[in-house]
Each structure stands twice: as structure tokens, then as C-alpha cells.
Design an enzyme around this catalytic site. Sequence first.
Site, mmCIF file in Angstrom:
data_model
loop_
_atom_site.group_PDB
_atom_site.id
_atom_site.type_symbol
_atom_site.label_atom_id
_atom_site.label_comp_id
_atom_site.label_asym_id
_atom_site.label_seq_id
_atom_site.Cartn_x
_atom_site.Cartn_y
_atom_site.Cartn_z
ATOM 1 N N GLY A 1 42.209 63.319 83.560
ATOM 2 C CA GLY A 1 41.963 64.702 83.128
ATOM 3 C C GLY A 1 42.605 65.039 81.788
ATOM 4 N N ARG B 1 49.938 52.504 85.367
ATOM 5 C CA ARG B 1 50.775 53.643 84.997
ATOM 6 C C ARG B 1 52.265 53.326 85.146
ATOM 7 N NH1 ARG B 1 47.781 59.106 87.294
ATOM 8 N NH2 ARG B 1 46.277 59.259 85.587
HETATM 9 C C1 3PG Z 1 46.117 62.408 87.340
HETATM 10 O O1 3PG Z 1 46.108 61.416 88.060
HETATM 11 O O2 3PG Z 1 45.084 62.885 86.835
HETATM 12 C C2 3PG Z 1 47.443 63.003 87.001
HETATM 13 O O3 3PG Z 1 48.464 62.323 87.661
HETATM 14 C C3 3PG Z 1 47.458 64.466 87.341
HETATM 15 O O4 3PG Z 1 47.219 64.629 88.702
HETATM 16 P P1 3PG Z 1 46.389 65.895 89.203
HETATM 17 O O5 3PG Z 1 44.988 65.719 88.737
HETATM 18 O O6 3PG Z 1 46.547 65.892 90.699
HETATM 19 O O7 3PG Z 1 47.034 67.106 88.568
HETATM 20 MG MG MG Z 2 43.553 64.340 87.836
#
Ligand code: 3PG
Ligand code: MG
Length: 403
Positions: free
Chosen positions: A380, A39
Site C-alpha cells: 500500500g 521484509r
Molecule cells: C502492509 O503489509 O501493507 C503493511 O505492513 C501495512 O499493513 P496494513 O495494510 O495492515 O496497514
Molecule cells: Mg497493506
Amino acid sequence: MSGGRFPTLDGLEVSGKHVLVRADLNVPMQDGKVSDALRIERQAPTIRELAEKGARVIVLSHFDRPKGKVVESMSLKLLAPALAAATARPVAFAADCIGDGAREAAARLKDGEVLLLENTRFHAGEEANDPEFAKAVASLGDIFVNDAFSAAHRAHATTEGLAHLLPAAAGRAMEAELTHLHAALDHPERPLMAVVGGAKISTKIALLGNLIRRVDVLVIGGAMANTFLAAQGAEIGKSLIESNQVATARDILGAARAQGAALVLPVDAIVAKEFKANAENRATGTNTVAADEMILDVGPESIEGFCARLDHARTLVWNGPLGAFETPPFERGTVAVAKYAAARTRAGKLMSVAGGGDTVAALNMAGVADQFSYVSTAGGAFLEWLEGRALSGVTALIKSRDR
Ligand code: 3PG
Ligand code: MG
């Protein structure tokens, strides 16, 4: 996601301006060190480009889930060296993302310099998308660049709110994600094939429901395939199944028939009596699993069948492993099919896009993560995009263009 046009860095006047870049530096760490820097590496080009164009770059990100409180172990200070390495320039750090300290650090920036602000989620206003918090962050910059596709499913102050307050554009990583995902699912060259794996149907119902309406071929693997096999009446011993999802599986099988899409399940499996590394195992048909055996991977005939499907596909979207890939030797199905997809991609026959959760780890294990056309860094957000949902952060960027 609908393919609305979003503004990019092209033609954006940034020299001498304070540019707030929302990155996603939420990377896995082990013993205080970044264990997978993908990332950070993906965010670096945007930061470098802005710095080279003379912007005063202020990087914003969340890290982990501190829930609105200061949690020292979740400080972004730990990430500043990795960001400096990836961008090949010094990165200053301010211990808060709003307030006097942040303002003074921003004021000290010269053209081309980079400042990283502390974890936005140390403030409850971030996740609440609180307009006052968003205004306080916005006051530090002249322009907002959102480069955090993997956090774009969150309607938070720095992923969504800022786009309403400042001139906004997508960074290069966001642009690449959106361009590839759009090409793969909204305007694919057909046949379009999806491979969906992983353990549970329950987390992927909306995704399967959306995909079955769009794809020509849907291959299902992983433990979630077991529930489909059960829905077809197969006896699959002590394999993991979700008994409360058998009806859902039946609905999806029905939807596939109605749409004229091919839903392809494993025809054979690697089974074992125990789930542990190097457990004694055998290949068998999915209708000849013994009562004391469980399915842990797809078998050789299934692999061959999936690869034959890949021979005809022009576009591939992949999410999730086909077996218990973290426990040897049950990675073999995932690795074999991933390698085949990579070979088709290298030969110029296939446009391949993968992402979400364990998928990148599985492709890394196969050694082909860099041989797909595009691998998303999102978990996600990738899943929500496969569900056909609009992502808040992206919608806000598209709307900002019309302001
Ligand atoms: C992830 O790693 O999925 C994103 O950085 C979002 O983080 P979160 O799921 O804690 O919102
Ligand atoms: Mg996440």
C-alpha cells in the site's frame, strides 16, 4: 512524494542509548513459519548497525490486523526467531509494548542487545495514533528510528506519533526506499517508463492519474488493460472488465494525449475459454477475441512492443503483473518483460524500481527480483507513493529534523 530531506543514522550518537526501531515485520506466514522473509532481511541491517554502535535496540512492529485486541495467533513472539536469524544475534521478547513488563525488559538491555516488543496493534491506541499510547511507548526510548517504509502510509502511533516525541531518524531500509523512489519518479533520467498491471482500474485511478502526468511512456497490462481496450471500442469476449470504469479509462487516455505521453496497450493477447491452469489457449489480436474467449495474458507481439519501449527507457517504475501470472501458462508475458527489464538493468542501461502488491511475487517467479535496481517491500505505501501522496510516517520524519 516530495523529496524533502530526512535525517538518517549517519552521525547519530546511539551508544548506550535506548533506540526504538519501528520495523515492519508484517510478513506472510504459513503453518507458523515465515514464508517470505524479505521484509525481515531488509530490516536487519539497521538493527545490526545500531547494535554494533552500542545501542540498546528495542524493536517495534505491527503484525496483521488484530484491531486493538490481543490475538495470540498474531503475536510477534512467533517472529523473534526469524529476527534473531536475520540479525545474527539473540533477540529478547517482551509480551507487551508498553507497561511494566516492557519497561523492565528495556532496563535489562545492555549495550548492543536487542529486544522485540509485542505487536503494537494489540493496543487500539496504535491505529488511533493516540498521544497517550505514543507517550507510553516513547518513554521506553531515547531515540526513534523509523525503518518501516511499508507502513509509512499509516498515521499510527509508532509510525508517525513517535517522530513528534523523540529525536527521530530514518533507518537504512527506509533510507534506501526513499532514495530509490525519489530517483525514479521525482528526478528520473528520461525517458521514464511505467508498467502498470493488475486486475482493476478502480484501485489504481489516482495512481494512473499521477503517473500519466510524470512519465513519458505508460504501459498498461493485466486485466485492467481490458477496460482500456473496451474504452477504445474493442470487442473482447468474456474478458474481465470493469464496466463502471470505462469512462475513467477514456479520461486517462485523454490525459495521456494532452500530456504527450505514450499510453501503450497490448495489441495481442493469450486467450482461453476457461480460466484454469493449462487451459487450452491461443494468441490473437486484441480485436479478434471470440465471444466465448477471455484475455488472460499479453501476447507475443505485445511483449515485443513493450521490450522495444524498454530499449529506449532510462528509468522504469513497475507495479502489477501483465497477466494472470499465478495460473500457468499465463505468467509468460510478465516473466518475459520482467526478464528483459532485468537484462537492461544488468547492462547498465536502465534504472528499474518495482513494488506493490503482487509485483514482488511476479518478479520472484521470473527469477529476477534481485536483478532490478530496487524492489520495494511495500504494498500500500508503494501505491500511495505512486499516487503522489505524502506518506504520514515520512512527513513526520522530515518535520522532526526542523524541531
Ligand atoms: C502492509 O503489509 O501493507 C503493511 O505492513 C501495512 O499493513 P496494513 O495494510 O495492515 O496497514
Ligand atoms: Mg497493506
